[in-house]
Design a protein around this motif. Structure first.
Motif, mmCIF file in Angstrom:
data_model
loop_
_atom_site.group_PDB
_atom_site.id
_atom_site.type_symbol
_atom_site.label_atom_id
_atom_site.label_comp_id
_atom_site.label_asym_id
_atom_site.label_seq_id
_atom_site.Cartn_x
_atom_site.Cartn_y
_atom_site.Cartn_z
ATOM 1 N N LEU A 270 -47.378 82.952 -6.693
ATOM 2 C CA LEU A 270 -48.952 83.165 -7.025
ATOM 3 C C LEU A 270 -48.781 82.628 -8.147
ATOM 4 N N ARG A 271 -48.974 82.622 -9.585
ATOM 5 C CA ARG A 271 -49.415 82.388 -10.806
ATOM 6 C C ARG A 271 -49.301 80.703 -10.954
ATOM 7 N N ALA A 272 -47.848 80.272 -10.424
ATOM 8 C CA ALA A 272 -48.153 78.995 -10.672
ATOM 9 C C ALA A 272 -49.264 78.090 -9.345
ATOM 10 N N ILE A 273 -49.553 79.321 -8.345
ATOM 11 C CA ILE A 273 -50.909 78.261 -7.838
ATOM 12 C C ILE A 273 -52.319 78.596 -8.439
ATOM 13 N N CYS B 152 -56.552 76.020 -12.031
ATOM 14 C CA CYS B 152 -56.957 75.685 -13.101
ATOM 15 C C CYS B 152 -56.609 74.979 -14.067
ATOM 16 N N GLY B 153 -55.553 74.406 -14.230
ATOM 17 C CA GLY B 153 -54.918 74.045 -15.002
ATOM 18 C C GLY B 153 -54.954 72.480 -14.985
ATOM 19 N N ILE B 154 -55.280 72.220 -13.735
ATOM 20 C CA ILE B 154 -55.395 70.596 -13.099
ATOM 21 C C ILE B 154 -55.914 70.287 -12.267
ATOM 22 N N GLY B 155 -56.340 71.108 -10.798
ATOM 23 C CA GLY B 155 -57.273 71.044 -10.205
ATOM 24 C C GLY B 155 -58.593 70.450 -10.348
ATOM 25 N N VAL B 156 -58.730 71.846 -10.275
ATOM 26 C CA VAL B 156 -60.067 72.316 -10.927
ATOM 27 C C VAL B 156 -60.671 71.884 -13.045
ATOM 28 N N VAL C 57 -49.578 79.908 -18.401
ATOM 29 C CA VAL C 57 -48.568 79.469 -17.194
ATOM 30 C C VAL C 57 -47.090 79.457 -18.543
ATOM 31 N N GLN C 58 -48.064 80.543 -19.577
ATOM 32 C CA GLN C 58 -47.182 80.645 -20.796
ATOM 33 C C GLN C 58 -45.183 81.834 -20.106
ATOM 34 N N PRO C 59 -45.558 82.537 -19.315
ATOM 35 C CA PRO C 59 -44.546 83.162 -18.858
ATOM 36 C C PRO C 59 -43.500 82.044 -17.543
ATOM 37 N N LEU C 60 -44.169 81.371 -16.776
ATOM 38 C CA LEU C 60 -43.370 80.383 -16.236
ATOM 39 C C LEU C 60 -42.577 79.386 -16.709
ATOM 40 N N MET C 61 -43.131 78.728 -17.909
ATOM 41 C CA MET C 61 -42.286 77.495 -18.510
ATOM 42 C C MET C 61 -41.394 78.519 -20.094
ATOM 43 N N LEU D 104 -44.051 71.929 -13.607
ATOM 44 C CA LEU D 104 -44.947 70.799 -14.312
ATOM 45 C C LEU D 104 -44.452 70.440 -12.115
ATOM 46 N N ALA D 105 -43.659 70.159 -11.696
ATOM 47 C CA ALA D 105 -43.820 69.248 -10.069
ATOM 48 C C ALA D 105 -44.782 70.374 -9.309
ATOM 49 N N ARG D 106 -44.255 71.355 -9.354
ATOM 50 C CA ARG D 106 -45.178 72.603 -8.622
ATOM 51 C C ARG D 106 -46.765 72.642 -9.189
#
Length: 310
Positions: free
Chosen positions: A70-73, A78-82, A175-179, A188-190
């Motif tokens: 859910l965080r990746a979505i 936020c970070g790519i699409g919008v 994104v910090q926790p995922l990185m 990045l792929a997701r």
């Protein structure tokens, strides 16, 4: 020491890539392609690239658990699409210098989002910094100058850029926790895949109906620049440098990006630097500097490089 030089080179190159985009994008938009078409080409190209590289470099590394997925979505939205839809829509309507200055608001958003989502402390200097930065951004958004005839919808464009910086600042916190937990290519792929699902419905028509057969060579080169350098290479260099760079060093390059953007825009004749814009820049920079100061006796999370992004 040698690695230190590489970090500086990577951060400078990322800042230069983003700075040049403010002027180069104006050649493509809106004459040859609309902003949503450019965003679609960028995100789909990057999604394919990072998806393939992830399969080669880290095929066994996968996002695990409902919370991380859910965080990746949320990061992809936020970070790519919008983020990209807002950025190119705003840049299409406003000047390169105004857009580059408003982008520096992102660190202020990072601090506010960190306080809300991560319970980070907001000190009095940071409150003052938020107020000063917001005041400078407000003046820039509402200002009218001699270029009003060239950018009649600059106020709307500046508002889009501010919204872009806001959602990107939120993305940096999310994104910090995922990185820290997964391989960079996995994340990045997701997030680019999610971003593609957001961007394509808005931009597929502009991307498909563009008159590619009549594109001059320099337009092809600039589109290639936005896909390869601005999206893929900048993300790769940025993620590598973030492993070694200190928050103070990142702050320097945050300020450097609009300076480079101004120099490029003025040298190419894409924009003009006025005393009014210089004063608004000082207010925004002062606000970001106050917000970025490290609270006493409190560990400060790293402030990611923003430019981004673009």
């Amino acid at each position: 020491m040698r690695n230190s030089y590489r970090v500086h080179a990577a951060l400078f190159f990322v800042a230069l890539i983003y700075a040049a985009n403010y002027s180069l994008s104006k050649d493509v938009m809106p004459r040859y392609m609309g902003p949503f078409g450019i965003v679609t080409l960028r995100i789909v190209g990057a999604a394919l690239f990072f998806g393939i590289i992830h399969r080669i470099v880290a095929p066994q590394d996968k996002l695990v658990g409902r919370a991380d997925n859910l965080r990746a979505i949320a990061c992809g939205i936020c970070g790519i699409g919008v983020n990209q839809l807002l950025f190119f829509s705003g840049l299409n309507l406003t000047s390169p210098i105004s857009a580059s200055l408003l982008q520096t608001i992102a660190p202020i958003v990072v601090v506010i989002a960190s306080a809300i989502l991560l319970s980070e402390k907001i000190t009095l200097p940071r409150v003052l910094g938020i107020a000063v930065g917001a005041f400078g951004a407000g003046l820039l958004i509402l200002s009218r100058n001699a270029q009003a005839a060239i950018y009649p919808h600059a106020t709307l464009g500046n508002t889009f850029i501010l919204a872009n910086a806001t959602v990107f600042g939120l993305y940096l916190v999310l994104v910090q926790p995922l990185m820290r937990k997964y391989h960079a290519f996995t994340v990045l792929a997701r997030i680019f895949l999610v971003g593609a699902f957001i961007a394509v419905p808005f931009g597929w028509r502009e991307a498909l109906t563009a008159d590619y057969g009549h594109f001059p060579l320099h337009i092809w080169l600039e589109i290639g620049y936005m896909v390869i350098f601005l999206t893929i290479l900048a993300y790769l260099l940025n993620n590598w440098a973030l492993k070694y760079a200190s928050p103070a060093l990142l702050g320097v390059y945050i300020y450097l990006q609009p300076v480079l953007a101004v120099l490029i825009a003025v040298s190419l004749g894409k924009d003009h630097l006025t005393w009014g814009k210089a004063g608004q820049a000082v207010l925004i920079f002062l606000g970001v500097w106050l917000v970025s100061r490290k609270p006493k006796a409190v560990a400060e999370p790293e402030v990611p490089l923003v430019a981004v992004q673009d």
